[in-house]
Design a protein around this motif. Structure first.
Motif, PDB file in Angstrom:
ATOM      1  N   ILE A 217      59.623  41.676  58.932  1.00 44.41           N
ATOM      2  CA  ILE A 217      59.401  42.776  57.937  1.00 44.41           C
ATOM      3  C   ILE A 217      57.729  41.846  57.764  1.00 44.41           C
ATOM      4  CG2 ILE A 217      59.567  43.290  55.391  1.00 44.41           C
ATOM      5  CD1 ILE A 217      61.980  43.381  55.634  1.00 44.41           C
ATOM      6  N   VAL A 225      57.509  47.592  60.081  1.00 42.51           N
ATOM      7  CA  VAL A 225      59.220  47.064  60.054  1.00 42.51           C
ATOM      8  C   VAL A 225      59.564  47.329  61.915  1.00 42.51           C
ATOM      9  CG1 VAL A 225      61.411  47.697  59.989  1.00 42.51           C
ATOM     10  CG2 VAL A 225      59.552  47.831  58.224  1.00 42.51           C
ATOM     11  N   LEU A 309      61.283  44.026  47.838  1.00 45.69           N
ATOM     12  CA  LEU A 309      60.906  43.960  49.238  1.00 45.69           C
ATOM     13  C   LEU A 309      62.578  43.426  49.851  1.00 45.69           C
ATOM     14  CD1 LEU A 309      59.607  42.753  51.968  1.00 45.69           C
ATOM     15  CD2 LEU A 309      59.863  40.704  50.830  1.00 45.69           C
ATOM     16  N   GLY A 310      63.345  42.746  48.544  1.00 40.95           N
ATOM     17  CA  GLY A 310      64.788  42.874  48.096  1.00 40.95           C
ATOM     18  C   GLY A 310      65.717  43.513  48.829  1.00 40.95           C
ATOM     19  N   THR A 313      65.301  44.889  52.847  1.00 45.87           N
ATOM     20  CA  THR A 313      65.765  43.821  53.522  1.00 45.87           C
ATOM     21  C   THR A 313      66.881  44.001  52.939  1.00 45.87           C
ATOM     22  OG1 THR A 313      64.138  42.058  53.018  1.00 45.87           O
ATOM     23  CG2 THR A 313      65.865  41.225  54.057  1.00 45.87           C
ATOM     24  N   ILE A 325      66.706  38.223  60.482  1.00 44.84           N
ATOM     25  CA  ILE A 325      65.746  38.902  60.028  1.00 44.84           C
ATOM     26  C   ILE A 325      64.298  38.210  59.570  1.00 44.84           C
ATOM     27  CG2 ILE A 325      65.188  40.366  58.085  1.00 44.84           C
ATOM     28  CD1 ILE A 325      67.338  41.807  57.826  1.00 44.84           C
ATOM     29  N   ILE A 327      60.585  37.511  58.052  1.00 48.11           N
ATOM     30  CA  ILE A 327      59.479  38.258  57.154  1.00 48.11           C
ATOM     31  C   ILE A 327      58.426  37.170  57.013  1.00 48.11           C
ATOM     32  CG2 ILE A 327      58.928  38.675  53.936  1.00 48.11           C
ATOM     33  CD1 ILE A 327      62.059  39.105  53.798  1.00 48.11           C
ATOM     34  N   THR A 335      57.609  36.555  48.961  1.00 48.89           N
ATOM     35  CA  THR A 335      58.874  35.645  49.350  1.00 48.89           C
ATOM     36  C   THR A 335      58.474  33.934  48.427  1.00 48.89           C
ATOM     37  OG1 THR A 335      57.819  34.118  50.683  1.00 48.89           O
ATOM     38  CG2 THR A 335      59.046  36.600  51.017  1.00 48.89           C
ATOM     39  N   ILE A 346      68.753  41.020  47.508  1.00 50.14           N
ATOM     40  CA  ILE A 346      69.645  42.045  48.732  1.00 50.14           C
ATOM     41  C   ILE A 346      71.122  41.562  48.538  1.00 50.14           C
ATOM     42  CG2 ILE A 346      70.028  40.042  50.813  1.00 50.14           C
ATOM     43  CD1 ILE A 346      67.276  39.132  50.636  1.00 50.14           C
ATOM     44  N   ARG A 350      73.195  43.910  49.078  1.00 49.34           N
ATOM     45  CA  ARG A 350      73.963  44.115  50.746  1.00 49.34           C
ATOM     46  C   ARG A 350      75.119  44.969  50.811  1.00 49.34           C
ATOM     47  NH1 ARG A 350      74.567  43.171  55.794  1.00 49.34           N
ATOM     48  NH2 ARG A 350      74.440  41.545  56.772  1.00 49.34           N
ATOM     49  N   LEU A 359      68.046  35.423  57.330  1.00 54.18           N
ATOM     50  CA  LEU A 359      67.275  35.564  56.960  1.00 54.18           C
ATOM     51  C   LEU A 359      66.065  34.567  56.921  1.00 54.18           C
ATOM     52  CD1 LEU A 359      64.942  37.560  55.574  1.00 54.18           C
ATOM     53  CD2 LEU A 359      65.939  36.407  53.320  1.00 54.18           C
TER      54      LEU A 359
END
Length: 384
Positions: A217, A225, A309-310, A313, A325, A327, A335, A346, A350, A359
């Motif tokens: 990402i 992506v 963004l979470g 992801t 993954i 970023i 971040t 996330i 998830r 990550l």
């Protein structure tokens, strides 16, 4: 038969055979191996491997190393090593206003770099500038084997060539970029979406090395992506795989430039974060500084970006189930400034809840985009 010049300026070399490419890939991706290990991993007979290694040694692409004991039992074996200096590659990254170029060796290590503003976005002018960069770099590093160009936009295979179907930053449509560059440089050239090029570079030479699946990402001017599944880059039928910029986040949120309410593009890109402050004259660097200084509006803009963004992801983790993954990007500050919101989103999205998510947050250097172009050329050289 196709011919390409060697790095040392020898006469053009014959195109590699399939077994030669497979052997080089093994050494490139997995490191030094004994002949017995290569034969076992590739299913080669001793006679076939002897022919392959003899040819690669003659071309200067591999070299014999020291005798090593490669297992708990058995006899010591002579180990073969990749010889990175045996070939050189040109990598190019095009933006809407600059051309970045780099020469690398076979292990994608940068040997020289160059960049300059684009004088024009007309395809013929851009290709001419790429040619000028090549001439400048090849004067110091002759014998460049192949070139790769990364460009923002949709790049598709058509008639055995890579065509830029659409590139909004450059205003291009239907440009046979790879063919034009190859004709100008006189060497094989390939072109690809810059995000997929960067993903390929991370897969072979970065944090994704050794994994069969990964997601990259990139956050910054936009949201990119890149996806690897079963060791292969996912491109999609129209060259548009990974287009998730307008994934819904909050139906009551702000509108993006296309008029969508509360999508990723309304929160995550640098321009969206700057726009959230509604203060004329600010740029992204200034907003980052404000957030680090505790400015409430700037902090809130990054918190909302971190949440979005979470969500992205977690969605990719749920969909692809990758081994890694990553970023990265020039908007990587999100971040840092909104890690709690990133992690909370996330955890919220998830599936199943609490499932581990491998990550990696990677610092970003812009010249990685040009190096990624060289990786395209390396992969094409090895027909991966």
């Amino acid at each position: 038969m196709d011919k390409t010049p060697s790095a040392e300026g020898r006469p053009p070399r014959a195109a590699l055979t399939g077994l030669e490419r497979s052997t080089l890939r093994e050494l490139l991706i997995h490191g030094p191996k004994s002949r017995a290990e290569i034969a076992r991993d590739l299913g080669l007979s001793r006679a076939s491997l002897t022919r392959v290694t003899r040819a690669l040694l003659a071309e200067g692409l591999i070299t014999d190393g020291a005798v090593e004991l490669r297992g708990a039992t058995g006899r010591p074996s002579e180990v073969l090593h990749l010889r990175p200096e045996g070939a050189r590659f040109l990598g190019v990254k095009l933006t809407g206003d600059r051309v970045f170029a780099v020469v690398t060796d076979l292990a994608a290590r940068a040997l020289a770099e160059y960049d300059e503003p684009l004088s024009s976005t007309r395809p013929e002018d851009v290709v001419a500038q790429i040619g000028g960069a090549y001439d400048r770099l090849a004067a110091e590093h002759p014998g460049i084997t192949a070139a790769g160009v990364g460009v923002a936009g949709d790049v598709v295979a058509a008639g055995g060539s890579q065509v830029v179907r659409e590139s909004p930053f450059l205003g291009w449509s239907g440009v046979p970029l790879a063919d034009l560059v190859s004709e100008r440089l006189g060497i094989p050239a390939t072109a690809e979406n810059d995000m997929r090029a960067l993903t390929a570079a991370e897969h072979w030479f970065g944090v994704g090395a050794g994994y069969e699946s990964m997601v990259l990402i990139s956050v910054g001017a936009g949201i990119g992506v890149g996806i690897v599944v079963d060791g292969k880059l996912v491109t999609g039928a129209g060259g548009r795989a990974g287009r998730l910029e307008h994934l819904p986040v909050d139906p009551s949120g702000p509108r993006c430039e296309r008029g969508h309410r509360g999508c990723l593009a309304a929160y995550v890109p640098n321009s969206a974060i700057v726009g959230a402050l509604r203060t004329p004259g600010l740029d992204y660097g200034q907003v980052v500084a404000l957030a680090r200084g505790g400015d409430p509006a700037a902090r809130q803009a990054f918190r909302e970006a971190g949440h979005a963004l979470g969500l992205l992801t977690a969605t990719l983790a749920n969909t692809i189930d990758p081994e890694r993954i990553v970023i990265t990007g020039d908007g990587i500050a999100v971040t840092e400034l909104a890690r709690d919101e990133l992690d909370a989103a996330i955890a919220l999205h998830r599936d199943p809840p609490g499932a581990p998510l491998p990550l990696d947050i990677q610092p970003f250097e812009f010249d990685e985009w040009a190096r990624a172009g060289a990786v395209l050329a390396i992969r094409d050289f090895l027909r991966f």
